[in-house]
Design an enzyme around this catalytic site. Structure first.
Site, PDB file in Angstrom:
ATOM      1  N   HIS A 402      63.916  38.242  -9.733  1.00  0.00           N
ATOM      2  CA  HIS A 402      63.680  39.062 -10.933  1.00  0.00           C
ATOM      3  C   HIS A 402      63.525  38.218 -12.195  1.00  0.00           C
ATOM      4  O   HIS A 402      63.227  38.736 -13.257  1.00  0.00           O
ATOM      5  CB  HIS A 402      64.775  40.137 -11.082  1.00  0.00           C
ATOM      6  CG  HIS A 402      66.057  39.673 -11.701  1.00  0.00           C
ATOM      7  ND1 HIS A 402      67.182  39.375 -10.976  1.00  0.00           N
ATOM      8  CD2 HIS A 402      66.384  39.463 -13.004  1.00  0.00           C
ATOM      9  CE1 HIS A 402      68.148  39.022 -11.792  1.00  0.00           C
ATOM     10  NE2 HIS A 402      67.687  39.056 -13.021  1.00  0.00           N
ATOM     11  N   ASP A 450      66.708  39.207  -3.831  1.00  0.00           N
ATOM     12  CA  ASP A 450      66.459  38.714  -5.185  1.00  0.00           C
ATOM     13  C   ASP A 450      66.541  37.185  -5.190  1.00  0.00           C
ATOM     14  O   ASP A 450      67.528  36.597  -5.633  1.00  0.00           O
ATOM     15  CB  ASP A 450      67.501  39.331  -6.135  1.00  0.00           C
ATOM     16  CG  ASP A 450      67.168  39.095  -7.590  1.00  0.00           C
ATOM     17  OD1 ASP A 450      66.042  38.638  -7.877  1.00  0.00           O
ATOM     18  OD2 ASP A 450      68.034  39.372  -8.447  1.00  0.00           O
ATOM     19  N   SER A 546      71.313  35.258 -15.007  1.00  0.00           N
ATOM     20  CA  SER A 546      70.556  35.524 -13.787  1.00  0.00           C
ATOM     21  C   SER A 546      69.838  34.281 -13.269  1.00  0.00           C
ATOM     22  O   SER A 546      69.378  33.457 -14.047  1.00  0.00           O
ATOM     23  CB  SER A 546      69.493  36.583 -14.055  1.00  0.00           C
ATOM     24  OG  SER A 546      70.057  37.841 -13.861  1.00  0.00           O
TER      25      SER A 546
HETATM   26  N1  ARG Z   1      70.507  40.759 -14.250  1.00  0.00           N
HETATM   27  C1  ARG Z   1      71.217  39.974 -15.201  1.00  0.00           C
HETATM   28  C2  ARG Z   1      70.330  38.962 -15.869  1.00  0.00           C
HETATM   29  O1  ARG Z   1      69.159  39.178 -15.921  1.00  0.00           O
HETATM   30  C3  ARG Z   1      72.413  39.356 -14.584  1.00  0.00           C
HETATM   31  C4  ARG Z   1      73.495  40.303 -14.588  1.00  0.00           C
HETATM   32  C5  ARG Z   1      74.707  39.828 -13.947  1.00  0.00           C
HETATM   33  N2  ARG Z   1      75.698  40.764 -14.345  1.00  0.00           N
HETATM   34  C6  ARG Z   1      76.944  40.729 -14.007  1.00  0.00           C
HETATM   35  N3  ARG Z   1      77.747  41.626 -14.464  1.00  0.00           N
HETATM   36  N4  ARG Z   1      77.414  39.782 -13.237  1.00  0.00           N
HETATM   37  O2  ARG Z   1      70.757  37.992 -16.432  1.00  0.00           O
END
Ligand code: ARG
Length: 604
Positions: A402, A450, A546
């Site tokens: 992503h 992912d 992420s």
């Molecule tokens: N999808 C998020 C990003 O784009 C990462 C989220 C991780 N969240 C968590 N509570 N560990 O950075």
């Protein structure tokens, strides 16, 4: 009859009153993990065990290497086809492809005769007293009972064409009374249990004053099934008594009775990966547990296990006092196997160059120092650092699917050895991107699969990606390397809980969490995802982290990339732990794209 009954009863009473668990008592503790059994693991399952040096691990299974992939140095051996092979590895690799051709002797082939095993005095050809004829001896000889255990008996049965191995290591056979066997002259044999012929085992002759019993065997055939209902079903189709599962002894012959254990009975050692190994493999100089703990914390006085000839697990008996002289007849190939293992190429990953250990207690994450996370990279999309990534060697970065789009390839930069992106440090290096590989089953709605790979561009005129300040993290090849409650580390430039921006790399310790469906019903896919966090939620990844690493250190402090920051409900909420892509599930996908030799640490 009645008397015998009474004695048994008394014995039972005595045992239960003294608090001992009788070996065949009623409530046997079940040490077998049923869910794991469905995977049908055997000695060829590299999720659970190391492959032989003449094998390599492909898609979770040990498969034959080609002989040319063997290390070159070694001495020739002779096989039953009458041909010489340059080394033992070459012969075993050839045998792996053509199982009918077995090891014959160390050294070149001569016309001295062949190694041979046979059974005698049994009522069928599946059983009897074991006789062997060594290559350089003329007569058949017997084997002493006290050197005979399941390992040797299995090998004898394999050798005789019974692929399921042994049924009983002892039985009564009708040795003619008028036959005068000099039982002080029987041979001692020692096998590892993975050999395919007794010729690979170590034979010694010990002249003793006291006569020995002779080794006999009943090999296993389908019709010789154990009558008991309480039996363990081996993967190879054999049935063994339930209480022989998880005792460290390979009763099945394919090791399937020792690979799904929650604990071990008897004199066995449990590996973190749920495998029982014999106690004498602990601290013997060879790693048996894939997680390595059988060779760690070895006190000096335990090091004696490296010498051949320590006490065996399943027999008492013979003390050194009885022995008058020991004569080595065949050296056995176990030391040679270990030597070959040590010659295989080794991957360097997961070991930091500087090792200053400064570990304070972490709340909400700590700032990192140069060299602390040498596998951490930042993905810069235009003017902003949008995601983290993990260096895994060569020109390859692992990140979340992503995080990247193939169409934006030219917008991305990989920043390595970065600490603070407002005040870039001198070690910082910037790479352009050559290629992006997104997992073909990535699902943007569910975040399944992912995972993505980024190949960095090489500098003009360079053959490799030179990242002098970066160190690759190791890619885990087995889902059993780390377990729930293990403490691991996350790092990144992501936001703080209050959504505050972060400019310098921060890290924190989190625990791996099992049964994560309870937090995310219907959204959590156990095989592909891994939850991690702390009980109070104080440490978590957040927006911007992420694609970055969840790394775990093994017992030798080697760092593995266990997870990729993927998703989570909010940040730092104990009821919603962070969810990571379970990297071990993608080992084959990764190695397919980056090349096996780049990520195969073992089982190459
Ligand atoms: N999808 C998020 C990003 O784009 C990462 C989220 C991780 N969240 C968590 N509570 N560990 O950075």
């Amino acid at each position: 009859m009645k008397l015998a009954h009474l004695i048994l009863l008394l014995l039972d009473l005595h045992l239960s009153s003294s608090g001992h668990t009788p070996a065949s008592g009623l409530p046997q503790e079940d040490l077998v993990e049923q869910k794991c059994l469905l995977q049908k693991y055997t000695h060829l399952s590299c999720d659970k065990v190391f492959c032989q040096p003449w094998q390599k691990c492909i898609d979770g299974t040990c498969v034959c290497k080609l002989p040319y992939q063997c290390p070159k140095n070694g001495t020739p051996v002779c096989a039953t086809d009458g041909r010489n092979y340059p080394t033992y590895c070459h012969q075993k690799s050839f045998e792996c492809l053509h199982p009918e051709i077995k090891f014959s002797n160390n050294g070149t082939c001569t016309d001295q005769g062949k190694f041979n095993v046979s059974l005698i005095y049994g009522s069928t050809d599946t059983e009897g007293i074991v006789q062997v004829k060594l290559v350089d001896q003329n007569e058949k000889m017997f084997i002493c009972k006290n050197s005979w255990s399941v390992a040797e008996a299995n090998v004898a049965c394999f050798d005789l064409g019974f692929p399921l191995g042994v049924r009983d290591t002892q039985a009564r056979f009708n040795i003619p009374v008028n036959l005068h066997i000099n039982t002080t002259e029987c041979l001692h044999v020692r096998c590892r249990g993975i050999e395919t012929t007794l010729a690979e085992c170590t034979f010694t002759r010990r002249r003793t004053k006291t006569p020995h019993g002779l080794a006999g065997v009943v090999c296993y055939t389908q019709d010789a099934d154990f009558p008991t209902s309480q039996s363990f079903q081996c993967v190879n189709g054999k049935r063994i008594p339930q209480e022989k599962a998880c005792n460290g002894i390979n009763d099945c012959g394919d090791q399937s009775d020792e690979l799904c254990c929650t604990g071990c009975r008897g004199k066995a050692f449990i590996c973190k990966s749920g495998v029982c190994i014999p106690n004498q493999y602990r601290c013997n100089g060879e790693v048996d547990c894939i997680t390595g703990e059988d060779e760690s914390n070895c006190k000096e006085d335990r090091q004696h296990n490296i010498h051949e000839g320590v006490a065996r697990p399943d027999q008492g008996g013979e003390t050194e006092m009885e022995t008058e002289e020991t004569e080595m007849l065949t050296p056995g190939m176990d030391t040679e196997r270990k030597r070959i293992k040590s010659l295989l190429p080794k991957l360097s990953c997961g070991v930091k160059r500087n090792t200053h250990t400064r570990r304070k207690r972490v709340v909400g994450g700590q700032p990192a120092e140069v060299g602390d996370y040498p596998w951490q990279v930042a993905i810069k999309d235009g003017q902003r650092i949008t995601c983290g990534g993990i260096y895994i060697g060569g020109c390859w970065i692992l990140t979340a699917a992503h995080c990247v789009r193939r169409s934006k390839l030219h917008h991305y930069q990989i920043w390595t050895a970065l600490l603070d992106w407002l005040k870039p440090n001198s070690e910082l290096a910037i790479q352009a991107v050559n290629r992006i590989i997104i997992h073909e089953n990535y699902n943007g709605a569910t975040y399944q699969n992912d995972i993505a790979l980024i190949e960095m561009k090489k500098r003009p005129g360079k053959k490799e990606c030179e990242l002098s300040r970066s160190v690759p993290a190791c890619v885990p090849w087995s889902p059993y390397l780390f377990q729930p409650n293990d403490t691991c580390i996350i790092s990144g430039w992501g936001r703080e809980k209050d959504n505050q921006r972060v400019y310098s790399l921060r890290w924190g310790e989190v625990n791996l969490i099992g049964n994560c469906s309870q937090f995310y019903p219907g959204r959590y896919y156990e095989k592909e995802m891994q939850c991690a966090g702390t009980s109070d939620g104080s440490i978590d990844a957040c927006k911007g982290d992420s694609g970055g690493p969840l790394v775990c250190n093994d017992i030798n402090n080697v760092t593995y990339i266990w997870g990729i920051v993927s998703w989570g409900e909010n940040c730092g909420k104990p009821e919603f732990p962070g969810v990571y892509t379970r990297v071990a599930n993608y080992f084959d996908w990764i190695s397919y794209h980056v090349g096996r030799s780049l990520v195969s640490q073992h089982n190459v």
